[in-house]
Design an enzyme around this catalytic site. Structure first.
Site, PDB file in Angstrom:
ATOM      1  N   ASP A   1      30.616  36.276  81.910  1.00 26.75           N
ATOM      2  CA  ASP A   1      31.422  36.445  83.121  1.00 26.75           C
ATOM      3  C   ASP A   1      31.019  37.685  83.918  1.00 26.75           C
ATOM      4  O   ASP A   1      31.753  38.674  83.897  1.00 26.75           O
ATOM      5  CB  ASP A   1      32.913  36.534  82.723  1.00 26.75           C
ATOM      6  CG  ASP A   1      33.826  36.417  83.929  1.00 26.75           C
ATOM      7  OD1 ASP A   1      33.322  36.114  85.013  1.00 26.75           O
ATOM      8  OD2 ASP A   1      35.037  36.636  83.778  1.00 26.75           O
TER       9      ASP A   1
ATOM     10  N   ARG B   1      32.157  31.834  73.060  1.00 30.82           N
ATOM     11  CA  ARG B   1      32.419  31.409  74.430  1.00 30.82           C
ATOM     12  C   ARG B   1      31.136  31.283  75.245  1.00 30.82           C
ATOM     13  O   ARG B   1      31.061  30.486  76.195  1.00 30.82           O
ATOM     14  CB  ARG B   1      33.386  32.388  75.101  1.00 30.82           C
ATOM     15  CG  ARG B   1      33.824  31.900  76.444  1.00 30.82           C
ATOM     16  CD  ARG B   1      34.820  32.844  77.061  1.00 30.82           C
ATOM     17  NE  ARG B   1      34.447  33.190  78.415  1.00 30.82           N
ATOM     18  CZ  ARG B   1      34.915  34.221  79.071  1.00 30.82           C
ATOM     19  NH1 ARG B   1      35.747  35.053  78.486  1.00 30.82           N
ATOM     20  NH2 ARG B   1      34.545  34.446  80.294  1.00 30.82           N
TER      21      ARG B   1
ATOM     22  N   GLU C   1      33.890  43.306  90.208  1.00 32.37           N
ATOM     23  CA  GLU C   1      34.985  43.172  89.243  1.00 32.37           C
ATOM     24  C   GLU C   1      34.723  43.996  87.986  1.00 32.37           C
ATOM     25  O   GLU C   1      35.616  44.653  87.471  1.00 32.37           O
ATOM     26  CB  GLU C   1      35.179  41.690  88.875  1.00 32.37           C
ATOM     27  CG  GLU C   1      36.234  41.491  87.801  1.00 32.37           C
ATOM     28  CD  GLU C   1      36.422  40.032  87.396  1.00 32.37           C
ATOM     29  OE1 GLU C   1      35.800  39.140  88.011  1.00 32.37           O
ATOM     30  OE2 GLU C   1      37.205  39.796  86.453  1.00 32.37           O
TER      31      GLU C   1
ATOM     32  N   GLU D   1      40.770  28.498  82.585  1.00 39.25           N
ATOM     33  CA  GLU D   1      41.795  29.529  82.772  1.00 39.25           C
ATOM     34  C   GLU D   1      43.091  28.938  83.347  1.00 39.25           C
ATOM     35  O   GLU D   1      43.664  29.465  84.290  1.00 39.25           O
ATOM     36  CB  GLU D   1      41.272  30.651  83.670  1.00 39.25           C
ATOM     37  CG  GLU D   1      40.063  31.343  83.069  1.00 39.25           C
ATOM     38  CD  GLU D   1      39.565  32.537  83.863  1.00 39.25           C
ATOM     39  OE1 GLU D   1      39.136  33.498  83.235  1.00 39.25           O
ATOM     40  OE2 GLU D   1      39.591  32.498  85.094  1.00 39.25           O
TER      41      GLU D   1
ATOM     42  N   ASN E   1      41.010  29.704  92.094  1.00 37.82           N
ATOM     43  CA  ASN E   1      42.340  29.470  91.516  1.00 37.82           C
ATOM     44  C   ASN E   1      43.177  28.990  92.697  1.00 37.82           C
ATOM     45  O   ASN E   1      43.818  29.774  93.395  1.00 37.82           O
ATOM     46  CB  ASN E   1      42.914  30.751  90.902  1.00 37.82           C
ATOM     47  CG  ASN E   1      42.144  31.128  89.643  1.00 37.82           C
ATOM     48  OD1 ASN E   1      41.637  30.267  88.912  1.00 37.82           O
ATOM     49  ND2 ASN E   1      42.034  32.412  89.380  1.00 37.82           N
TER      50      ASN E   1
ATOM     51  N   LYS F   1      37.357  24.606  90.673  1.00 38.58           N
ATOM     52  CA  LYS F   1      37.470  25.185  89.328  1.00 38.58           C
ATOM     53  C   LYS F   1      38.447  24.294  88.585  1.00 38.58           C
ATOM     54  O   LYS F   1      39.615  24.187  88.978  1.00 38.58           O
ATOM     55  CB  LYS F   1      38.004  26.612  89.429  1.00 38.58           C
ATOM     56  CG  LYS F   1      38.386  27.259  88.105  1.00 38.58           C
ATOM     57  CD  LYS F   1      38.783  28.737  88.316  1.00 38.58           C
ATOM     58  CE  LYS F   1      39.236  29.395  87.029  1.00 38.58           C
ATOM     59  NZ  LYS F   1      39.536  30.833  87.214  1.00 38.58           N
TER      60      LYS F   1
ATOM     61  N   GLU G   1      41.910  37.923  94.886  1.00 37.89           N
ATOM     62  CA  GLU G   1      41.661  38.090  93.454  1.00 37.89           C
ATOM     63  C   GLU G   1      40.352  38.841  93.282  1.00 37.89           C
ATOM     64  O   GLU G   1      39.317  38.468  93.847  1.00 37.89           O
ATOM     65  CB  GLU G   1      41.607  36.708  92.775  1.00 37.89           C
ATOM     66  CG  GLU G   1      41.424  36.827  91.276  1.00 37.89           C
ATOM     67  CD  GLU G   1      41.960  35.629  90.499  1.00 37.89           C
ATOM     68  OE1 GLU G   1      42.631  34.755  91.090  1.00 37.89           O
ATOM     69  OE2 GLU G   1      41.699  35.579  89.283  1.00 37.89           O
TER      70      GLU G   1
HETATM   71  C1  GCV Z   1      38.965  33.533  90.020  1.00 36.56           C
HETATM   72  C2  GCV Z   1      37.061  35.858  85.709  1.00 36.56           C
HETATM   73  C3  GCV Z   1      37.943  36.655  86.620  1.00 36.56           C
HETATM   74  C4  GCV Z   1      38.990  35.775  87.280  1.00 36.56           C
HETATM   75  C5  GCV Z   1      38.273  34.638  88.008  1.00 36.56           C
HETATM   76  C6  GCV Z   1      37.448  33.871  86.979  1.00 36.56           C
HETATM   77  C7  GCV Z   1      36.655  32.755  87.634  1.00 36.56           C
HETATM   78  O1  GCV Z   1      37.780  35.442  84.594  1.00 36.56           O
HETATM   79  O2  GCV Z   1      38.539  37.706  85.920  1.00 36.56           O
HETATM   80  O3  GCV Z   1      39.721  36.567  88.178  1.00 36.56           O
HETATM   81  O4  GCV Z   1      39.174  33.788  88.642  1.00 36.56           O
HETATM   82  O5  GCV Z   1      36.535  34.747  86.373  1.00 36.56           O
HETATM   83  O6  GCV Z   1      35.496  32.987  87.930  1.00 36.56           O
HETATM   84  O7  GCV Z   1      37.189  31.677  87.817  1.00 36.56           O
END
Ligand code: GCV
Length: 718
Positions: free
Chosen positions: A382, A353, A410, A308, A227, A304, A184
């Protein structure tokens, strides 16, 4: 012509080998020292190595030392058991080395702690020796890498006096790697962890990964994505994890795993994952016992939860502390820890947020077990190109808070854009929280001195994959390096880090060194300019996060861009002052006043905290609209400058990496222009103002940018 003659002279002097390099060796190239005089001097100063390989870690130090020295000096360096000559490098602990035991350095070593070391030159029975002493073999290993670094940097080693110990206890990479080997937000190929091949076949790369990490002091690796997939906790996978742990152990690296909160249901067949349920608690205890049976030095869990879509304690009406404490209780008797992420989302869209993590976690301060840390992203949204520091730093005096930086790019151009992230990390670490008055830097929170934390840690989301050069962009290796160095010492400057990395990775030649260093140090601000100047944030394309998407307005509102930039006919920016969302109130005084007050709010965060009219005059004397356009344009022009600077290193940097970076800089310029033109055209639909003089007219209309699809960017499939 003159240029060519000069270059030939430089190359002759440094005997630079310009063989193509694929980047696999990272900063551990141990290139033969080209300056003959210096090489001969080192050859005279180093005659042998005395490291008693009393453990796997000491053996790793010893073989690294020998390989590194022999490669750099071009002669063989024997392991010796007696001090018959000057110039022996004696490394060890008072327990492993009788020489070190006899030096009377107990007091000096006391300051080195568990993992630190001292390196100094001394006379021993009339022989001049270099001592690398530590309280543990891990310290010896880190001291070894430090000593090798001195040679890589061409430093004088004639009279050394070095003391170094890590300022944080746990220094971790977080891999967002899935069990199917996708990563990811990964842009460097597949995951290194070849689960299908493990445990029977163990990639030799794992050892080089461990060496690279150990060389910068990283001592932990979370192998799996936050995740999380519960399967990693099954016996079939645990033996695979154990095989990786076996490779890492000699490099003082522990493995950690992500724990899927619903694992008791998914792989344990229980009806619930409620953290207060006795069966669930027992299940986790047994699971921890099972893990420690196969991996006795397992580090612990990263979680986590309720974020999300991930399951968590709130699914059962319980708090984050209830969830974290259940896992903490399961691992505590084995010495394990739990890192509980503060990157959480409410199911309902909040008014802002940016306030969510603070609102949820501050009330829980003091409610966590002793072996829990709360892992907090550097900023409140983020990993944006620029964010203010997260207000949770300094706000949880009774709970160890650890930062999470994102090494993978990212939001900063994946592995295509040259962006050196040390300045971003440094900006956060050097921010003053004022939690206990002036000087309460984030770095002090992190190293634990501000609140006397019982555990300290720093995490970086890895940018590593299975491509040959590990990170895709050759310069992205520098971000891995920088993270490790800052986790060891959050006070090192970006400039020093860049200097070290360039010398080890590319060259010690001074003009190229200066050129590359400037490129690196400028690069983050350049990216901020062509992506999100003046405090704009979260205006990227949804999904891939690579290109611009200020027009994104569909889906959950706090995932859209319009939620964050709030552009309208009057102006632009998110009002987080006391008249707006009041996010400023989460910061200590006087930080909150600084952000609240227009006269003191740093301009580079202006639109993070304020909604400002298009005609507002900035310190440059320009209107906000003109300044936004000029900054976007300057960002693109600066990428052109990076290209012309890079050309100056031709002939000093080897051809393969030179060409690769040149090609990437061309893409970076194209995509910086897409950012500029897409954003300017979109914001112009609100400002209704002309572009200021000097700003290039976009080549295409807004629709073109809205519909632009990348076909040549790693990790992006559409
Ligand atoms: C691993 C952001 C990223 C997600 C990531 C999330 C997190 O939203 O786009 O890909 O998920 O952060 O840090 O949990």
């Amino acid at each position: 012509m003159i240029h060519k003659i000069l270059l030939a002279l430089v190359l002759a002097f440094f005997s630079v080998s310009l063989e193509a390099e694929d980047g696999y060796k990272l900063w551990l190239r141990y290139e033969k020292i080209g300056d003959q005089q210096l090489r001969e001097q080192y050859q005279k100063q180093i005659s042998g190595i005395m490291i008693v390989s009393s453990s796997a870690v000491a053996a790793a130090a010893s073989s690294e030392m020998q390989a590194g020295l022999e490669s750099m000096l071009g002669i063989s360096i024997p392991q010796v058991s007696k001090l018959r000559k000057n110039g022996v490098i004696v490394a060890g602990t008072p327990q492993s080395s009788p020489v070190i035991a006899s030096l009377g350095i107990e007091e000096k070593l006391a300051g080195a702690g568990n993992e630190g070391y001292i390196i100094y030159t001394t006379a021993y029975k009339r022989r001049k020796i270099t001592v690398i002493a530590a309280n543990s073999d891990a310290g010896v290993l880190y001291g070894t890498f430090h000593f090798l670094r001195l040679l890589q940097l061409h430093r004088d080693i004639g009279s050394l006096s070095v003391e170094s110990s890590p300022k944080t206890m746990i220094r971790l990479l977080n891999h967002w790697d899935n069990l199917n080997r996708s990563v990811e937000r990964g842009y460097a190929g597949l995951s290194l962890w070849d689960w299908k091949a493990l445990p029977d076949s163990v990639d030799t790369r794992y050892k080089d990964y461990a060496r690279a990490n150990a060389s910068v002091g990283i001592n932990g690796s979370v192998l799996t994505n936050v995740n999380a997939n519960a399967l990693i906790l099954t016996p079939e996978y645990l033996v695979k994890v154990a095989a990786i742990a076996d490779v890492f152990r000699p490099y003082n690296i522990k493995v950690y795993l992500t724990a899927r909160f619903s694992a008791p249901i998914e792989i344990g067949k229980l009806k619930t994952a409620d953290p207060l349920d006795t069966e669930v608690r027992d299940w986790w205890k047994k699971k921890a016992d099972e893990i420690y049976k196969v991996i006795p030095d397992f580090g612990g869990f990263l979680v986590k939860a309720n974020s999300e879509g991930q399951p968590g304690p709130q699914n059962y009406g319980r708090s984050h502390a209830d969830g974290a404490n259940m896992l903490a209780d399961a691992v505590v008797q084995h010495g394990g820890i739990v890192m509980w992420r503060a990157f959480v989302y409410d199911n309902n869209v909040p008014d802002d947020r940016a306030k969510q993590a603070y609102n949820e976690f501050v009330p829980l301060d003091g409610k966590f077990r002793n072996n829990v840390l709360v892992q907090v992203k550097n900023g409140p949204i983020d990993f944006q190109p620029r964010e203010p520091f997260h207000p949770l730093f300094g706000a949880m005096p009774q709970t160890p808070v650890m930062p999470e930086f994102q090494i993978t790019q990212e939001y900063l151009g994946s592995s295509v854009h040259l962006v050196f992230l040390a300045p971003l990390f440094e900006e956060c670490l050097k921010s003053d929280t004022y939690a206990k008055g002036e000087g309460s830097l984030v770095a002090k929170v992190v190293e634990g001195t501000l609140h006397n934390y019982r555990i300290t840690a720093m995490a970086g989301v890895s940018n590593i994959g299975n491509v040959r050069n590990w990170t895709g962009h050759p310069f992205a290796q520098a971000n891995w390096y920088a993270f490790g160095r800052l986790a060891w010492d959050p006070y090192i400057s970006s400039e020093d880090i860049a200097d070290e990395w360039i010398r080890m990775t590319f060259t010690n030649e001074s003009s190229a060194l200066g050129t590359i260093k400037k490129m690196m140090l400028d690069s983050r601000e350049i990216a901020v300019n062509y992506m999100t100047p003046l405090g704009l944030h979260h205006i990227m394309y949804s999904g891939h996060h690579y290109g611009p998407g200020p027009w994104v307005d569909r889906g959950r509102s706090d995932w859209t861009s319009v939620y964050y930039h709030r552009a309208d006919a009057q102006g632009i920016g998110f009002d987080r002052t006391s008249k707006g969302s009041d996010a400023v109130s989460q910061y200590f005084k006087p930080v909150r006043d600084m952000y609240e007050n227009l006269n003191t709010c740093p301009e580079n965060l202006l639109l993070w905290f304020h909604h400002m009219p298009w005609d507002y005059r900035l310190s440059s004397g320009k209107t906000l609209w003109d300044e936004i356009c000029l900054r976007y344009d300057d960002g693109v022009k600066s990428v052109k400058r990076l290209q012309s600077d890079w050309k100056k290193t031709k002939g000093i940097v080897d051809g393969e990496r030179f060409d690769q970076v040149s090609a990437l800089l061309v893409k970076q310029e194209r995509d910086a222009a897409i950012w500029r033109d897409g954003c300017i055209l979109y914001f112009q639909t609100f400002s209704r103002k002309p572009l200021p003089a000097g700003v290039a007219q976009p080549e295409h209309d807004l629709d073109y940018y809205r519909n632009y699809r990348y076909t040549d960017i790693p990790g992006i499939s559409r």
